[in-house]
Write a protein that holds these residues in place. Structure first.
Motif, PDB file in Angstrom:
ATOM      1  N   PRO A  89       0.805  -1.231   0.000  1.00 50.37           N
ATOM      2  CA  PRO A  89       0.000   0.000   0.000  1.00 50.37           C
ATOM      3  C   PRO A  89       0.834   1.275   0.000  1.00 50.37           C
ATOM      4  N   ASP A  90       2.047   1.243   0.586  1.00 57.63           N
ATOM      5  CA  ASP A  90       2.864   2.460   0.628  1.00 57.63           C
ATOM      6  C   ASP A  90       3.389   2.856  -0.751  1.00 57.63           C
ATOM      7  N   GLN A  91       3.257   1.957  -1.743  1.00 59.67           N
ATOM      8  CA  GLN A  91       3.671   2.299  -3.101  1.00 59.67           C
ATOM      9  C   GLN A  91       2.867   3.482  -3.625  1.00 59.67           C
ATOM     10  N   LEU A  92       1.636   3.656  -3.133  1.00 58.46           N
ATOM     11  CA  LEU A  92       0.793   4.772  -3.552  1.00 58.46           C
ATOM     12  C   LEU A  92       1.490   6.114  -3.303  1.00 58.46           C
ATOM     13  N   ASP A  93       2.333   6.161  -2.264  1.00 57.99           N
ATOM     14  CA  ASP A  93       2.943   7.414  -1.843  1.00 57.99           C
ATOM     15  C   ASP A  93       4.330   7.657  -2.409  1.00 57.99           C
ATOM     16  N   HIS A  94       5.033   6.605  -2.838  1.00 64.01           N
ATOM     17  CA  HIS A  94       6.365   6.838  -3.414  1.00 64.01           C
ATOM     18  C   HIS A  94       6.466   6.504  -4.896  1.00 64.01           C
ATOM     19  N   LEU A  95       5.423   5.898  -5.479  1.00 64.81           N
ATOM     20  CA  LEU A  95       5.303   5.757  -6.933  1.00 64.81           C
ATOM     21  C   LEU A  95       3.928   6.308  -7.305  1.00 64.81           C
ATOM     22  N   PRO A  96       3.789   7.620  -7.378  1.00 69.45           N
ATOM     23  CA  PRO A  96       2.463   8.246  -7.457  1.00 69.45           C
ATOM     24  C   PRO A  96       1.799   8.099  -8.817  1.00 69.45           C
ATOM     25  N   ILE A  97       0.476   8.188  -8.792  1.00 67.50           N
ATOM     26  CA  ILE A  97      -0.344   8.245  -9.999  1.00 67.50           C
ATOM     27  C   ILE A  97      -1.357   9.371  -9.812  1.00 67.50           C
ATOM     28  N   GLY A  98      -1.385  10.281 -10.764  1.00 66.35           N
ATOM     29  CA  GLY A  98      -2.346  11.372 -10.721  1.00 66.35           C
ATOM     30  C   GLY A  98      -2.904  11.643 -12.096  1.00 66.35           C
TER      31      GLY A  98
END
Length: 540
Positions: free
Chosen positions: A203-212
């Motif tokens: 889940p922490d990948q959301l914060d260090h490999l971002p998608i926007g």
């Protein structure tokens, strides 16, 4: 070593991890993009987890979009991912109509199968406010800016009306609510991507490999070295003019200027004030300035035994020569601060009774408090130049000399950069040299995150000061729809700060930016955030 050279070495060593381009494809980086110098190293790419720095100030505007934007002149909210909105008569319900056809970024680690919709809005905010949310505790579970605003207590619920309509229900009216949704912290993530990394147990990948949904996506990150962003070709407002942006985060101080002059950097953010004459005389570069909504100040830890005494706090205020700071640190580019609020704020108290420079009065107060030349204090100083303070080290040394002149010994503790949750030395310090750049034009954006009881609980109120009368005035100001009443409440709140001296306002800085004159379309904002989607190069 130049940013370009480091790019080539990075691609050789990390090609399998990051999917770097072949070296020969980067030989024309100046025609494909530009290099941005003078920033700190991010510890996350999710601005929700920060209270400033490169991620919030610059990167977030490239990678993510928000529901709303702020007009840089009027400070009023403008449509972004939300194309329109309505508010109920009681001010407790806001309904947002969302744009359709907006694509998320496609990267090596995520290929979206759907476009942006209401699910993404609900996910992005419920992660912050709901302790039971599966992502709430991820990456430390701290949301400093939202915590300082009491955001979780303000939001009663967020619901999906239909795929492109979302509704926020508030527990009380709040005049700053729309402005807060336009801040750099209120970004929209992809719920589909979040579901993917949760299933993978990362889940922490959301914060260090971002998608926007922003104009650029993350391509490469080397801590203390560089961040590279690539153009998002599916960007809903049209693909950015430049193919890539490289942030050289290894440069500091005069090293940044040398890289600019040697054309290793195209843009230098927040140059040291003493460098400005050098650049002004060089016809290859353009110097731009933005009067910032910012303040540099000295926070006094009111929990420390000696500093609980109001007379000691007043003495510290009286001892500091702000005119000397303006001439020696800001080189005449800043303005003396009499309040946390800058003079350009509509709620600024022009008749402030804040204490001024008076070293004789400082000596008298210290003697009355029983500290006649026997008080020793520690001063925590982050060294990274910021728009509100172009030279923190020099500022600290001048404050040290001023306090020494009235018999107060000051031990300076230097820190490379600001990390409010991990800097142990800060929490052991008596004084903290810090500052703030507004996220929007509402006065609440200065007073609440810096001095409220919620901000103290969040760890952002560096003075550890909590005054219920002050907080009550902020609440009254947030609820009333009458501008004159709001002004009265905010000015009364400022008067409490003047009287109790939890902080010593020092100066309001001007944000300078230098760029090679071949770059066009660079924008500046009083709130520090700006998109690079309009930047282009007029010559190779």
């Amino acid at each position: 070593m130049s940013a370009y050279t480091r790019l080539l070495l990075a691609c050789v060593s990390l090609a399998s991890l990051w999917g770097c381009s072949e070296p020969q494809q980067d030989s024309n980086i100046r025609s494909r993009g530009f290099v941005y110098c003078g920033q700190d190293t991010p510890n996350t790419f999710n601005p929700q987890l920060t209270d400033g720095g490169l991620t919030a100030d610059t990167l977030a505007a490239q990678i993510f979009d928000r529901l709303l934007l702020l007009d840089p002149v009027t400070h009023r909210p403008l449509p972004s991912l939300a194309k329109s909105w309505t508010m109920s008569g009681d001010g407790l319900t806001y309904t947002f109509s969302l744009r359709e056809g907006i694509a998320f970024q496609s990267t090596d680690w995520f290929k979206p199968t759907r476009q942006f919709n209401a699910q993404d809005v609900v996910f992005s905010f419920k992660r912050v406010i709901d302790p039971s949310h599966p992502f709430h505790a991820v990456s430390g579970g701290r949301y400093p800016w939202f915590e300082s605003q009491g955001f979780a207590n303000l939001i009663d619920d967020i619901t999906i009306v239909d795929p492109y309509t979302v509704q926020f229900s508030l527990t009380r009216p709040d005049n700053a609510f729309l402005a807060n949704l336009a801040t750099t912290y209120a970004v929209i993530h992809s719920q589909e991507y979040a579901d993917q990394v949760l299933r993978a147990g990362k889940p922490d990948q959301l914060d260090h490999l971002p998608i926007g949904t922003g104009p650029f996506s993350l391509e490469q990150y080397l801590p203390n070295d560089l961040v590279r962003l690539n153009r998002h070709n599916g960007y809903w407002q049209g693909a950015a003019k430049m193919e890539q942006v490289v942030f050289d985060i290894a440069s500091r101080g005069t090293g940044s200027l040398a890289k600019l002059l040697s054309k290793e950097c195209d843009v230098l953010s927040s140059p040291v004030a003493s460098q400005l004459p050098i650049i002004n005389d060089n016809e290859d570069f353009d110097l731009t300035a933005q009067t910032g909504m910012n303040v540099a100040y000295l926070a006094i830890d009111t929990n420390k035994p000696a500093l609980k005494d109001l007379r000691v706090r007043q003495a510290i205020n009286h001892a500091i020569n702000r005119d000397n700071l303006l001439s020696s640190v800001y080189y005449g580019t800043g303005t003396e601060a009499h309040s946390i609020l800058p003079p350009m704020s509509w709620a600024y108290h022009h008749n402030s009774e804040a204490l001024g420079y008076d070293p004789e009065k400082a000596l008298q107060l210290l003697k009355e408090a029983g500290f006649d030349k026997n008080l020793s204090l520690t001063l925590w100083v982050p060294l990274e130049p910021r728009p509100y303070n172009p030279s923190p080290r020099k500022t600290a040394e001048l404050i040290q000399a001023d306090l020494n002149a009235v018999g107060v010994q000051v031990n300076i503790i230097m820190q490379d950069s600001i990390n409010r949750f991990s800097n142990i030395d800060k929490f052991n310090s008596d004084l903290i040299l810090t500052g703030w750049i507004a996220d929007n034009g509402d006065p609440d954006n200065f007073l609440r995150p810096l001095l409220s009881c919620d901000a103290k609980a969040a760890g952002l109120n560096d003075s550890n000061w909590c005054n219920l009368d002050f907080d009550n005035l902020l609440e009254l100001a947030s609820r009333t729809s009458q501008l004159n009443q709001r002004l009265n409440f905010y000015q009364r709140a400022q008067a409490i700060v003047d009287q109790d001296v939890p902080v010593v306002p020092l100066a309001h800085g001007v944000h300078f930016q230098i760029h090679h004159n071949s770059l066009k379309g660079l924008q500046m904002s009083p709130f520090g955030t700006r998109s690079f989607s309009t930047v282009y190069r007029s010559e190779p």
